[in-house]
Design a protein around this motif. Structure first.
Motif, short mmCIF file in Angstrom:
data_model
loop_
_atom_site.label_atom_id
_atom_site.label_comp_id
_atom_site.label_asym_id
_atom_site.label_seq_id
_atom_site.Cartn_x
_atom_site.Cartn_y
_atom_site.Cartn_z
N GLY A 214 0.82 -1.21 0.00
CA GLY A 214 0.00 0.00 0.00
C GLY A 214 0.85 1.25 0.00
N TRP B 77 -3.25 2.11 -2.06
CA TRP B 77 -3.97 1.32 -1.08
C TRP B 77 -5.02 0.40 -1.70
N ALA C 208 -5.21 -3.32 -0.52
CA ALA C 208 -6.47 -3.92 -0.08
C ALA C 208 -6.77 -5.21 -0.85
#
Length: 320
Positions: A122, A127, A131
Motif C-alpha cells: 500500500g 492502497w 487492499a
C-alpha cells in the motif's frame, strides 16, 4: 528451532516428531516457493500489461511484497492443514509434518508477513492494490483453506479465485484503478485451476481419501471428474482464444492460445474417453501428461500477454 525459542525437546513434548533442527530451507518451504513463482509471474504480467508505466524500483518493490503476501498465505495454509499434510504422501515431507517447524512458528511467520506485505504494498504503490492483496490472503486462508477445502467438492473451483487475483493486484499496483483486462487474466487462471488440480487428484486420489478431503474424485468418482475436466477445458479454450482479440491480446498470443488449447482439448478428450478398468494398469499416464501440460499452459499464455505488452511501444504488439 532453538534459535528462535523452541527446542527439539519442546517439540517432542508437544507431540510433534522431530527429525532435525529447522534450517533456512524449512522456513522457505513454508512459503510454498513453487506456488509463489506462479503468483509472482502472473502479478508481473498484470503490471507489465497495464497501460500506465510503473517506475522499475516501485515495480520491483510491488512484486516483492506480492510475493511475501503469497508466501504468507502458504505459511498460514500449512499451519491450518498440518493434520492432513501429515497424512498425504504428496505433503508429508513439508516442514510441520516432519517436525522441523512448529505450527505456532508457521502461524507467527504467516501473520507477520501478511501484515508486512499488505502495509508495504500500500505504501509503495497505492492502497487499492494493498487492499486487494489483503483480500487475496484472506480468501486463500479463511475462505478456501479453513472453509471450502474440507466441506465441498467445489473447493478448488471457488477457492481457485485466490490464485487468480495476482494479475489484478499487479495491474492495480501500476494503475491504481480497475479495468476489464486484468479480470480477463483473472479468469484465465480461475478456469484453468479446476482441470489442473482435478488431473492431479485423479492419480493422487488415495491421498485425498486418506485425508478426508472432499475432492471431486472422492465425492463423485473418477468418471464425473473426467467429465468436469472436459467441460472446463472447453470453457477455457473459448475464454483463452477470445482473450486474443482484447487489449491484452494480439497475433502472438493468438498463436500460442490456438496451439496450446488444441493440445489441452485433445488431452481432456483422452481423459474423458478413459476406460476406468484400465486406470490402474497404465498408472494414470494420460492424467499425468495432462497435468504436466497444464503447468506449461498457463505460463505460456501469460508469457504471450507479456510479450505483446513489451512489443507495443515498438508498434509490434497487439493488433496495431
Amino acid at each position: 528451532m532453538s534459535d528462535i525459542g523452541y527446542s527439539s525437546a519442546q517439540a517432542q513434548s508437544a507431540g510433534r516428531p522431530v527429525e532435525a533442527e529447522a534450517s533456512f530451507g524449512d522456513y522457505f518451504a513454508l512459503l510454498k516457493p513453487r506456488v509463489m513463482t506462479l503468483v509472482v509471474f502472473t502479478a508481473f504480467v498484470g503490471m507489465v500489461a497495464a497501460p500506465v508505466p510503473i517506475h522499475p524500483f516501485i515495480g520491483f518493490c510491488a512484486i516483492l511484497f506480492i510475493a511475501l503476501g503469497g508466501g504468507a498465505s502458504g505459511a498460514l495454509n500449512m499451519w491450518w492443514d498440518a493434520d492432513i499434510d501429515a497424512v498425504m504422501k504428496r505433503t508429508r515431507g513439508r516442514p510441520i509434518p516432519k517436525g522441523n517447524v512448529l505450527p505456532q512458528e508457521a502461524l507467527g511467520i504467516g501473520l507477520t508477513l501478511s501484515g508486512l506485505s499488505v502495509m508495504m504494498l500500500g505504501l509503495a504503490t497505492n492502497w487499492l492494490a494493498g487492499a486487494m492483496l489483503a483480500f487475496t490472503i484472506f480468501f486463500y486462508v479463511v475462505i478456501y483453506t479453513m472453509w471450502l477445502k474440507r466441506t465441498t467438492p467445489q473447493n478448488i473451483v471457488i477457492g481457485g479465485a485466490a490464485g487468480a487475483f495476482p494479475p489484478v493486484i499487479g495491474w492495480l499496483a501500476a494503475t491504481g484503478s480497475m479495468s476489464v483486462e486484468p479480470w480477463l487474466m483473472f479468469l484465465l487462471t480461475f478456469i484453468w485451476t479446476p482441470p489442473h488440480f482435478w488431473a492431479l487428484a485423479l492419480f493422487m486420489r488415495s491421498d485425498y481419501d486418506d485425508a478426508g478431503v472432499p475432492m471431486l474424485t472422492v465425492t463423485h468418482g473418477r468418471r464425473a471428474t473426467r467429465i468436469h475436466i472436459l467441460v472446463y477445458t472447453v470453457l477455457m479454450a473459448v475464454l483463452a482464444i477470445g482473450t486474443a482479440f482484447t487489449a491484452v491480446g494480439g497475433p502472438i498470443y493468438l498463436t500460442v492460445a490456438v496451439v496450446l488449447n488444441a493440445l489441452f482439448l485433445a488431452g481432456a478428450f483422452r481423459i474423458w474417453r478413459r476406460d476406468e478398468t484400465m486406470a490402474e494398469a497404465d498408472n494414470f499416464r494420460v492424467e499425468r501428461r495432462f497435468f504436466r501440460l497444464s503447468l506449461i499452459f498457463l505460463f505460456a499464455h501469460f508469457a504471450a500477454i507479456m510479450v505483446e505488452a513489451l512489443l507495443k511501444p515498438y508498434g509490434l504488439g497487439g493488433w496495431g
